[in-house]
Design a protein around this motif. Structure first.
Motif, PDB file in Angstrom:
ATOM      1  N   PHE A  26       0.886  -1.176   0.000  1.00 12.12           N
ATOM      2  CA  PHE A  26       0.000   0.000   0.000  1.00 12.12           C
ATOM      3  C   PHE A  26       0.918   1.218   0.000  1.00 12.12           C
ATOM      4  O   PHE A  26       1.624   1.483   0.982  1.00 12.12           O
ATOM      5  CB  PHE A  26      -0.901  -0.023   1.237  1.00 12.12           C
ATOM      6  N   VAL A  28       1.857   5.149  -0.077  1.00 12.75           N
ATOM      7  CA  VAL A  28       1.298   6.440   0.351  1.00 12.75           C
ATOM      8  C   VAL A  28       2.319   7.536   0.053  1.00 12.75           C
ATOM      9  O   VAL A  28       3.532   7.349   0.251  1.00 12.75           O
ATOM     10  CB  VAL A  28       0.962   6.431   1.861  1.00 12.75           C
ATOM     11  N   ASN A  44       5.775   6.416   2.513  1.00  6.76           N
ATOM     12  CA  ASN A  44       5.907   5.464   3.618  1.00  6.76           C
ATOM     13  C   ASN A  44       7.155   4.592   3.465  1.00  6.76           C
ATOM     14  O   ASN A  44       7.593   4.284   2.356  1.00  6.76           O
ATOM     15  CB  ASN A  44       4.637   4.628   3.809  1.00  6.76           C
ATOM     16  N   GLU A  46       8.439   1.131   5.039  1.00  8.41           N
ATOM     17  CA  GLU A  46       8.146  -0.033   5.881  1.00  8.41           C
ATOM     18  C   GLU A  46       9.429  -0.742   6.288  1.00  8.41           C
ATOM     19  O   GLU A  46      10.519  -0.466   5.773  1.00  8.41           O
ATOM     20  CB  GLU A  46       7.187  -0.974   5.133  1.00  8.41           C
ATOM     21  N   CYS A  55       4.946   6.225   8.373  1.00  8.52           N
ATOM     22  CA  CYS A  55       3.942   6.717   7.428  1.00  8.52           C
ATOM     23  C   CYS A  55       4.509   7.870   6.597  1.00  8.52           C
ATOM     24  O   CYS A  55       5.412   8.595   7.027  1.00  8.52           O
ATOM     25  CB  CYS A  55       2.715   7.215   8.176  1.00  8.52           C
ATOM     26  N   ALA A  56       3.903   8.054   5.436  1.00  9.77           N
ATOM     27  CA  ALA A  56       4.336   9.099   4.511  1.00  9.77           C
ATOM     28  C   ALA A  56       4.278  10.492   5.146  1.00  9.77           C
ATOM     29  O   ALA A  56       5.206  11.310   4.968  1.00  9.77           O
ATOM     30  CB  ALA A  56       3.457   9.060   3.265  1.00  9.77           C
ATOM     31  N   PRO A  97      -5.067  10.757   7.008  1.00  9.42           N
ATOM     32  CA  PRO A  97      -3.950  10.407   7.897  1.00  9.42           C
ATOM     33  C   PRO A  97      -4.384   9.541   9.077  1.00  9.42           C
ATOM     34  O   PRO A  97      -5.446   9.773   9.674  1.00  9.42           O
ATOM     35  CB  PRO A  97      -3.441  11.767   8.387  1.00  9.42           C
ATOM     36  N   CYS A  98      -3.537   8.587   9.421  1.00  6.98           N
ATOM     37  CA  CYS A  98      -3.809   7.727  10.583  1.00  6.98           C
ATOM     38  C   CYS A  98      -3.726   8.565  11.869  1.00  6.98           C
ATOM     39  O   CYS A  98      -3.278   9.723  11.858  1.00  6.98           O
ATOM     40  CB  CYS A  98      -2.811   6.572  10.632  1.00  6.98           C
ATOM     41  N   CYS A 101      -0.246   9.934  12.753  1.00  6.45           N
ATOM     42  CA  CYS A 101       0.151  11.041  11.875  1.00  6.45           C
ATOM     43  C   CYS A 101      -0.587  12.329  12.227  1.00  6.45           C
ATOM     44  O   CYS A 101      -0.032  13.420  12.119  1.00  6.45           O
ATOM     45  CB  CYS A 101      -0.080  10.677  10.409  1.00  6.45           C
TER      46      CYS A 101
HETATM   47  N1  THU Z   1       0.258   4.666   5.920  1.00  8.75           N
HETATM   48  C1  THU Z   1       0.733   5.925   5.717  1.00  8.75           C
HETATM   49  O1  THU Z   1       1.824   6.109   5.154  1.00  8.75           O
HETATM   50  N2  THU Z   1      -0.016   6.970   6.163  1.00  8.75           N
HETATM   51  C2  THU Z   1      -1.215   6.841   6.799  1.00  8.75           C
HETATM   52  O2  THU Z   1      -1.763   7.830   7.251  1.00  8.75           O
HETATM   53  C3  THU Z   1      -1.852   5.526   6.914  1.00  8.75           C
HETATM   54  C4  THU Z   1      -0.998   4.366   6.581  1.00  8.75           C
HETATM   55  C5  THU Z   1       1.073   3.535   5.472  1.00  8.75           C
HETATM   56  C6  THU Z   1       1.652   2.705   6.599  1.00  8.75           C
HETATM   57  C7  THU Z   1       1.892   1.374   5.895  1.00  8.75           C
HETATM   58  O3  THU Z   1       3.165   1.433   5.259  1.00  8.75           O
HETATM   59  C8  THU Z   1       0.812   1.312   4.833  1.00  8.75           C
HETATM   60  O4  THU Z   1       0.304   2.638   4.700  1.00  8.75           O
HETATM   61  C9  THU Z   1      -0.332   0.373   5.163  1.00  8.75           C
HETATM   62  O5  THU Z   1      -0.852   0.647   6.432  1.00  8.75           O
END
Ligand code: THU
Length: 149
Positions: A26, A28, A44, A46, A55-56, A97-98, A101
């Motif tokens: 995934f 981002v 992002n 990982e 996260c990005a 954003p999570c 973040c």
């Molecule tokens: N991810 C982000 O980069 N930003 C977010 O706000 C949500 C999740 C990334 C983390 C992980 O590498 C991938 O998305 C899947 O969760």
């Protein structure tokens, strides 16, 4: 889409091409608009030890901070989506954003005394939902809670 939003979403899409996301697949991308018009991006990153992944949005803010610009962020654009066969983000659903973040963005907002605009876009298509950080993270914990600022 206004010019700032289009610029940010385009920059976030370019940044997502450099996502290191072999585990979730995934991708981002995030792009920050600074008060002088400059743009700082992140993707992002990982890790084989999954919980260490970044996260990005956090990567982009760390980059701005390393340039001495954490207090200068006025808006952020974020896009993301499942990687296609070529490893590129795909899909038309905006990502937001999570929680972690949001707290990281709040640090920049507090340093700049601004309610940062958050433009949530998708890997492809024109769908963008715009929020103020204060909508995404109401009653945030911040420097004032530590008696600072
Ligand atoms: N991810 C982000 O980069 N930003 C977010 O706000 C949500 C999740 C990334 C983390 C992980 O590498 C991938 O998305 C899947 O969760």
């Amino acid at each position: 889409m206004n010019d700032d939003i289009a610029r940010l979403i385009d920059a976030a899409r370019h940044a997502a091409r450099h996502a290191h996301a072999p585990y979730s697949r995934f991708a981002v991308g995030a792009a920050l608009l600074l008060d002088d018009g400059a743009i700082v991006t992140g993707a992002n990153v990982e890790n084989a030890s999954y919980g260490l992944s970044l996260c990005a949005e956090t990567v982009a803010i760390a980059s701005a901070s390393a340039q001495g610009r954490i207090a200068d962020i006025v808006a952020i654009g974020v896009i993301g989506g499942a990687m296609d066969a070529a490893g590129l983000a795909s899909g038309t659903t905006p990502v937001s954003p999570c929680g972690r973040c949001r707290q990281v963005i709040n640090e920049a907002a507090q340093m700049g005394h601004r309610d940062i605009l958050v433009h949530c876009g998708a890997a492809t298509g024109d769908a963008v939902t715009t929020y103020r950080l204060s909508q995404l993270l109401p009653d945030a914990f911040g420097p004032a809670d530590l008696g600072i600022g």
